[in-house]
Design a protein around this motif. Structure first.
Motif, PDB file in Angstrom:
ATOM      1  N   LYS A 232       4.826 -25.654 -31.570  1.00 18.59           N
ATOM      2  CA  LYS A 232       5.739 -25.706 -32.721  1.00 18.59           C
ATOM      3  C   LYS A 232       5.796 -24.372 -33.473  1.00 18.59           C
ATOM      4  O   LYS A 232       6.621 -24.196 -34.359  1.00 18.59           O
ATOM      5  N   LEU A 233       4.927 -23.441 -33.099  1.00 20.54           N
ATOM      6  CA  LEU A 233       5.030 -22.098 -33.668  1.00 20.54           C
ATOM      7  C   LEU A 233       6.310 -21.405 -33.218  1.00 20.54           C
ATOM      8  O   LEU A 233       6.783 -20.469 -33.857  1.00 20.54           O
ATOM      9  N   ASN A 234       6.833 -21.845 -32.086  1.00 16.64           N
ATOM     10  CA  ASN A 234       8.096 -21.316 -31.578  1.00 16.64           C
ATOM     11  C   ASN A 234       9.227 -22.193 -32.119  1.00 16.64           C
ATOM     12  O   ASN A 234       9.253 -23.397 -31.848  1.00 16.64           O
ATOM     13  N   PRO A 235      10.159 -21.616 -32.863  1.00 16.63           N
ATOM     14  CA  PRO A 235      11.243 -22.415 -33.453  1.00 16.63           C
ATOM     15  C   PRO A 235      12.000 -23.265 -32.424  1.00 16.63           C
ATOM     16  O   PRO A 235      12.521 -24.323 -32.772  1.00 16.63           O
ATOM     17  N   LYS A 236      12.013 -22.823 -31.166  1.00 16.72           N
ATOM     18  CA  LYS A 236      12.702 -23.612 -30.133  1.00 16.72           C
ATOM     19  C   LYS A 236      12.097 -24.995 -29.995  1.00 16.72           C
ATOM     20  O   LYS A 236      12.751 -25.934 -29.564  1.00 16.72           O
TER      21      LYS A 236
ATOM     22  N   THR B 166       6.728 -21.638 -23.848  1.00 20.44           N
ATOM     23  CA  THR B 166       5.578 -21.012 -24.502  1.00 20.44           C
ATOM     24  C   THR B 166       5.762 -21.090 -26.007  1.00 20.44           C
ATOM     25  O   THR B 166       6.881 -21.039 -26.517  1.00 20.44           O
ATOM     26  N   GLY B 167       4.644 -21.228 -26.708  1.00 15.84           N
ATOM     27  CA  GLY B 167       4.698 -21.220 -28.161  1.00 15.84           C
ATOM     28  C   GLY B 167       4.692 -19.806 -28.718  1.00 15.84           C
ATOM     29  O   GLY B 167       4.873 -19.599 -29.917  1.00 15.84           O
ATOM     30  N   THR B 168       4.507 -18.819 -27.848  1.00 21.27           N
ATOM     31  CA  THR B 168       4.425 -17.424 -28.297  1.00 21.27           C
ATOM     32  C   THR B 168       5.808 -16.877 -28.592  1.00 21.27           C
ATOM     33  O   THR B 168       6.740 -17.044 -27.796  1.00 21.27           O
ATOM     34  N   VAL B 169       5.925 -16.226 -29.737  1.00 22.72           N
ATOM     35  CA  VAL B 169       7.142 -15.483 -30.071  1.00 22.72           C
ATOM     36  C   VAL B 169       6.722 -14.030 -30.253  1.00 22.72           C
ATOM     37  O   VAL B 169       5.793 -13.746 -30.995  1.00 22.72           O
TER      38      VAL B 169
END
Lengths: 302, 100
Positions: A194-198, A218-221
């Protein structure tokens, strides 16, 4: 309070028939458990890698984070005691122990906080475990090394776990498989994604685990905390590997675990206690053929 | 210019740095040769960071002409090709503009 672990055996592959729920429940809430003083393993007969990983993680958490090492009542069963001793299990507890000589077939429990040793550990561990199985096919070990490397990297990079991650494995030569567990007590998969807005609309832990095992999720942005870009291939490759018939993957995080097994739909099982972190357990079948793309040229050379 | 590599390539950061190094060198050198003779395995993380960073800056034709990859094992060829396919299918690194 001393928590006693029962003597019931477990399947070890999260098939649901018998799992060490008492250990999983204890690990699930360790971050909020202020009353635990010790663990009684006197009735334990044989502990699978995921049980050992969770117990070692509990010990590490109390010792390193709470600054209150746990007491441990060792197994009465001598074989179980020696197995744990050779794994280096008792160093995570307040217990005087004799270090038994390592066997070539042993890989001690590994606790990893950063990426520096992941490659060498994955290389050595898989070499030891796969090397015990006569029918292990020649191209399997390097593939397993890559998969283990990626599982550990996921845990170290994304979990924000105060104990890093704990890795335990075991080869079963007669059964031709290797069981490996990687556990952390950090954030759940859902929290990371959920750290990734997608993926901000992910509504459940089951949805998060399923999503995390899809391609390119991936949660990585941007770059992760180690200055690396991610592209979401590790868990999806692992899932594909298992669903092709080469293993059984179980992922426990939050309020459920999901089993990805050969030629079957993902099996979702509720875990009502809620696991604060993530446990990835894989059973690799090392004598099953791995199909590699037989192209011998780089695509852009065509 | 020739670069030799170690036995295990598993760090996405190192893959990214290698790609940036190659791109920098190709600004002045006509070609770069990468020798993977000593490399036993390459993880998806490394391959994706390396290949996708290159492909964001150079076309396949340019890479074919100016980047020479030598002594690749079949497993590493497969790994690199997988990254190329993923990029062509719209997968991007987390630090690249995402394809809608």
């Amino acid at each position: 309070m001393i928590e006693s672990i029962n003597s019931l055996p477990d399947s070890g592959d999260f098939s649901g028939e018998s799992i060490k729920w008492d250990i999983l429940n204890l690990a699930a809430r360790i971050k909020s458990n202020q009353t635990l003083e010790g663990i009684d393993l006197s009735n334990s007969m044989h502990l699978k890698p995921y049980s050992v990983a969770c117990l070692a993680g509990i010990g590490a958490y109390c010792k390193d984070v709470n600054q209150a090492p746990l007491q441990i009542v060792v197994p009465s069963n001598q074989e179980c005691y020696e197995h744990l001793s050779r794994l280096g299990f008792f160093k995570y507890f307040n217990h005087q122990y004799t270090v038994l000589p390592q066997r070539k077939t042993n890989v001690p429990i590994e606790q990893l906080f950063d990426l520096n040793r992941v490659g060498d550990f994955a290389h050595k561990a898989i070499s030891v475990w796969a090397g015990q199985i006569d029918d292990c096919l020649v191209n399997i070990p390097s593939e397993l090394q890559n998969l283990l490397d990626e599982i550990i990297r996921n845990a170290v990079t994304h979990s924000e776990s105060p104990i890093g991650c704990i890795v335990v494995g075991q080869a079963l030569p007669e059964s031709k498989y290797v069981d490996i567990s990687v556990v952390d007590f950090g954030q759940t998969i859902r929290s990371h994604l959920k750290l990734n807005p997608k993926y901000s609309c992910i509504a459940s832990d089951a949805e998060a685990i399923l999503k995390a095992t899809e391609e390119a999720v991936t949660g990585t942005v941007g770059l992760n905390k180690f200055g690396e870009p991610n592209s979401g291939e590790g868990l999806s490759q692992l899932r594909n590997f298992c669903e092709q018939g080469l293993g059984i993957l179980s992922i426990l995080s939050g309020d459920c675990y999901i089993v990805f097994a050969p030629k079957s739909e993902p099996q979702i099982v509720n875990f009502y206690r809620g696991f604060q972190g993530c446990l990835v357990n894989v059973r690799f079948f090392v004598n099953k053929p791995l199909t590699l793309d037989d192209t011998n040229r780089i695509l852009w050379q065509d | 210019m020739k670069i030799n590599f170690p036995k295990i390539l598993n760090s996405a950061r190192e893959g990214l740095e290698l790609a940036q190094d190659v791109l920098s060198r190709l600004q002045t050198d006509s070609a770069v040769v990468l020798d993977f003779a000593a490399t036993e395995r390459m993880t998806p993380s490394y391959a994706n960071a390396f290949i996708m960073t290159l492909m964001a800056e150079m076309s396949s034709e340019q890479l074919k002409e100016r980047l020479v990859l030598q002594n690749l094992s079949p497993a590493i060829i497969a790994r690199i090709n997988r990254s190329i396919e993923r990029y062509k299918n719209g997968v991007r690194l987390s630090n690249q503009p995402q394809v809608a």
